[in-house]
Scaffold this active site. Structure first.
Site, PDB file in Angstrom:
ATOM      1  N   SER A   1       0.848  -1.196   0.000  1.00 12.80           N
ATOM      2  CA  SER A   1       0.000   0.000   0.000  1.00 12.80           C
ATOM      3  C   SER A   1       0.883   1.245   0.000  1.00 12.80           C
ATOM      4  O   SER A   1       2.036   1.203   0.445  1.00 12.80           O
ATOM      5  CB  SER A   1      -0.863   0.003   1.265  1.00 12.80           C
ATOM      6  OG  SER A   1      -1.507   1.252   1.438  1.00 12.80           O
TER       7      SER A   1
ATOM      8  N   TYR B   1      -1.901  -0.569  10.453  1.00 13.80           N
ATOM      9  CA  TYR B   1      -1.924  -0.886   9.016  1.00 13.80           C
ATOM     10  C   TYR B   1      -0.640  -0.396   8.343  1.00 13.80           C
ATOM     11  O   TYR B   1       0.008  -1.140   7.595  1.00 13.80           O
ATOM     12  CB  TYR B   1      -3.156  -0.244   8.370  1.00 13.80           C
ATOM     13  CG  TYR B   1      -3.362  -0.615   6.921  1.00 13.80           C
ATOM     14  CD1 TYR B   1      -3.846  -1.873   6.566  1.00 13.80           C
ATOM     15  CD2 TYR B   1      -3.072   0.287   5.898  1.00 13.80           C
ATOM     16  CE1 TYR B   1      -4.037  -2.218   5.236  1.00 13.80           C
ATOM     17  CE2 TYR B   1      -3.259  -0.040   4.565  1.00 13.80           C
ATOM     18  CZ  TYR B   1      -3.744  -1.295   4.234  1.00 13.80           C
ATOM     19  OH  TYR B   1      -3.925  -1.636   2.910  1.00 13.80           O
TER      20      TYR B   1
ATOM     21  N   LYS C   1       2.312  -2.732   6.461  1.00 11.70           N
ATOM     22  CA  LYS C   1       2.695  -2.591   5.047  1.00 11.70           C
ATOM     23  C   LYS C   1       4.163  -2.148   4.929  1.00 11.70           C
ATOM     24  O   LYS C   1       4.849  -2.510   3.965  1.00 11.70           O
ATOM     25  CB  LYS C   1       1.751  -1.613   4.338  1.00 11.70           C
ATOM     26  CG  LYS C   1       0.301  -2.112   4.262  1.00 11.70           C
ATOM     27  CD  LYS C   1       0.153  -3.440   3.514  1.00 11.70           C
ATOM     28  CE  LYS C   1      -1.300  -3.819   3.279  1.00 11.70           C
ATOM     29  NZ  LYS C   1      -1.463  -5.099   2.567  1.00 11.70           N
TER      30      LYS C   1
HETATM   31  P1  NDP Z   1     -11.174  -6.524   0.443  1.00 13.46           P
HETATM   32  O1  NDP Z   1     -11.495  -6.344   1.883  1.00 13.46           O
HETATM   33  O2  NDP Z   1     -12.132  -6.077  -0.596  1.00 13.46           O
HETATM   34  O3  NDP Z   1     -10.803  -8.062   0.154  1.00 13.46           O
HETATM   35  C1  NDP Z   1      -9.865  -8.714   0.945  1.00 13.46           C
HETATM   36  C2  NDP Z   1      -9.938 -10.187   0.684  1.00 13.46           C
HETATM   37  O4  NDP Z   1      -8.963 -10.838   1.550  1.00 13.46           O
HETATM   38  C3  NDP Z   1     -11.305 -10.771   1.068  1.00 13.46           C
HETATM   39  O5  NDP Z   1     -11.664 -11.792   0.171  1.00 13.46           O
HETATM   40  C4  NDP Z   1     -11.034 -11.324   2.468  1.00 13.46           C
HETATM   41  O6  NDP Z   1     -11.918 -12.355   2.855  1.00 13.46           O
HETATM   42  C5  NDP Z   1      -9.623 -11.861   2.309  1.00 13.46           C
HETATM   43  N1  NDP Z   1      -8.996 -12.062   3.610  1.00 13.46           N
HETATM   44  C6  NDP Z   1      -8.830 -11.152   4.589  1.00 13.46           C
HETATM   45  N2  NDP Z   1      -8.319 -11.732   5.680  1.00 13.46           N
HETATM   46  C7  NDP Z   1      -8.145 -13.047   5.375  1.00 13.46           C
HETATM   47  C8  NDP Z   1      -7.674 -14.164   6.093  1.00 13.46           C
HETATM   48  N3  NDP Z   1      -7.299 -14.061   7.368  1.00 13.46           N
HETATM   49  N4  NDP Z   1      -7.627 -15.364   5.475  1.00 13.46           N
HETATM   50  C9  NDP Z   1      -8.035 -15.491   4.188  1.00 13.46           C
HETATM   51  N5  NDP Z   1      -8.507 -14.469   3.456  1.00 13.46           N
HETATM   52  C10 NDP Z   1      -8.565 -13.258   4.046  1.00 13.46           C
HETATM   53  O7  NDP Z   1      -9.765  -5.790   0.265  1.00 13.46           O
HETATM   54  P2  NDP Z   1      -9.047  -5.141  -1.008  1.00 13.46           P
HETATM   55  O8  NDP Z   1      -9.315  -5.924  -2.215  1.00 13.46           O
HETATM   56  O9  NDP Z   1      -9.314  -3.697  -0.984  1.00 13.46           O
HETATM   57  O10 NDP Z   1      -7.523  -5.315  -0.543  1.00 13.46           O
HETATM   58  C11 NDP Z   1      -6.661  -6.294  -1.093  1.00 13.46           C
HETATM   59  C12 NDP Z   1      -5.240  -5.911  -0.710  1.00 13.46           C
HETATM   60  O11 NDP Z   1      -4.959  -4.599  -1.203  1.00 13.46           O
HETATM   61  C13 NDP Z   1      -4.988  -5.865   0.796  1.00 13.46           C
HETATM   62  O12 NDP Z   1      -3.726  -6.410   1.080  1.00 13.46           O
HETATM   63  C14 NDP Z   1      -5.008  -4.373   1.100  1.00 13.46           C
HETATM   64  O13 NDP Z   1      -4.245  -4.062   2.234  1.00 13.46           O
HETATM   65  C15 NDP Z   1      -4.424  -3.808  -0.172  1.00 13.46           C
HETATM   66  N6  NDP Z   1      -4.750  -2.410  -0.422  1.00 13.46           N
HETATM   67  C16 NDP Z   1      -6.058  -1.998  -0.493  1.00 13.46           C
HETATM   68  C17 NDP Z   1      -6.343  -0.669  -0.707  1.00 13.46           C
HETATM   69  C18 NDP Z   1      -7.748  -0.155  -0.766  1.00 13.46           C
HETATM   70  O14 NDP Z   1      -7.935   1.068  -0.660  1.00 13.46           O
HETATM   71  N7  NDP Z   1      -8.745  -0.997  -0.959  1.00 13.46           N
HETATM   72  C19 NDP Z   1      -5.272   0.332  -0.884  1.00 13.46           C
HETATM   73  C20 NDP Z   1      -3.944  -0.213  -0.813  1.00 13.46           C
HETATM   74  C21 NDP Z   1      -3.711  -1.532  -0.581  1.00 13.46           C
HETATM   75  P3  NDP Z   1     -13.188 -12.011   3.837  1.00 13.46           P
HETATM   76  O15 NDP Z   1     -13.976 -10.955   3.137  1.00 13.46           O
HETATM   77  O16 NDP Z   1     -13.857 -13.314   3.947  1.00 13.46           O
HETATM   78  O17 NDP Z   1     -12.586 -11.505   5.115  1.00 13.46           O
END
Ligand code: NDP
Length: 244
Positions: free
Chosen positions: A136, A149, A153
């Site tokens: 991030s 967070y 990262k």
């Molecule tokens: P979402 O919350 O939309 O999706 C995250 C996914 O990861 C979900 O499917 C979630 O499952 C899964 N997940 C979370 N924890 C676990 C776990 N313990 N075991 C297995 N699966 C897990 O997030 P984003 O798509 O927005 O984010 C994806 C990545 O991008 C992350 O690493 C985030 O930090 C990074 N990011 C996001 C930004 C943003 O603004 N959105 C900006 C910069 C970086 P479930 O829903 O079942 O918990």
């Protein structure tokens, strides 16, 4: 630029929603055999309905033992996207040990663990590989209420570099993508408040948040042989936020 992953086997974590889900679907469209890992079975069911060639694996990546067991049965993997992540926002003075541990378990420790398991196989086969960690802009810039967070990262960026250093001789490249805000479920958690989002948008020279597709395209580039000499970088997908 044409990217093909025909003949490649890919694994994407956090593939149930958001960036991970679209990455899994894009990889499948480009010919990869995709394994999708997440912890909510209903998301995997709908993903497989959307793309029948995807192999689902349901596991909570915060659970070291369960992850070990779940990934032992996954076959050889050439391309890994460590995308699963969580964000729990609170003022620095209110951070609890549980919030700290949960975030580090998913955002850092699980990346180390999943990568260890799959990179051992890549090394043994001698066929190289590419790993992309989804970090991030928060790894490099302080954001209010994001102490834990940002720390996860920041740790992930450095883990990326050390993995690149140690796995490079095996022709396994390791890089991160570092997006700005993307309006997924996680993005909405932190940035739905118009006042907050206005302030953030004003700091992004391109004047907009990233689309999921912007991030997915960058991940595909780093996974592909178009980036063959790129190893150990943290690549912003941030419209210039970190440049200012
Ligand atoms: P979402 O919350 O939309 O999706 C995250 C996914 O990861 C979900 O499917 C979630 O499952 C899964 N997940 C979370 N924890 C676990 C776990 N313990 N075991 C297995 N699966 C897990 O997030 P984003 O798509 O927005 O984010 C994806 C990545 O991008 C992350 O690493 C985030 O930090 C990074 N990011 C996001 C930004 C943003 O603004 N959105 C900006 C910069 C970086 P479930 O829903 O079942 O918990």
């Amino acid at each position: 630029m044409e990217v093909s992953f025909v003949g490649k086997r890919a694994l994407v974590t956090g593939a149930g929603k958001g960036i991970g889900r679209d990455t899994a679907l894009a990889l499948a469209r480009c010919g990869a055999k995709v394994t999708a890992v997440t912890r909510t079975q209903a998301d995997l069911d709908s993903l497989v309905q959307e793309c029948a060639s995807i192999t689902p694996v349901c596991v909570d990546l915060a659970d070291w033992g369960a992850t070990e067991a779940a990934l032992q049965v996954v076959g050889p993997i050439d391309l890994l996207v460590n995308n699963a992540g969580c964000a729990s926002l609170q003022p620095f003075l209110e951070v609890t040990p549980d919030q700290f541990d949960q975030s580090f378990n998913v955002n850092v420790k699980a990346v180390l663990h999943v990568s260890q398991i799959l990179a051992r196989g890549m090394k043994a086969r001698g066929s190289g590989g590419s790993i992309v960690n989804v970090s991030s802009q928060a790894s490099q810039c302080a954001l209010r209420d994001h102490a834990v967070y940002c720390a996860t990262k920041g740790a992930l960026d450095m883990l990326t570099k050390v993995m690149a250093l140690e796995l490079g001789p095996q022709q396994i490249r390791v890089n991160s993508v570092n997006p700005t805000v993307v309006m997924t479920d996680m993005g909405r958690l932190g940035w739905s408040d118009p006042e907050k989002s206005k302030t953030m948008l004003s700091r992004i020279p391109l004047g907009r948040f990233a689309e999921v597709e912007d991030v997915v395209n960058t991940i595909l580039f780093l996974l592909s042989d178009k980036s063959n000499m790129i190893n150990g970088v943290s690549l912003p997908v941030d419209g210039g936020f970190l440049a200012c």
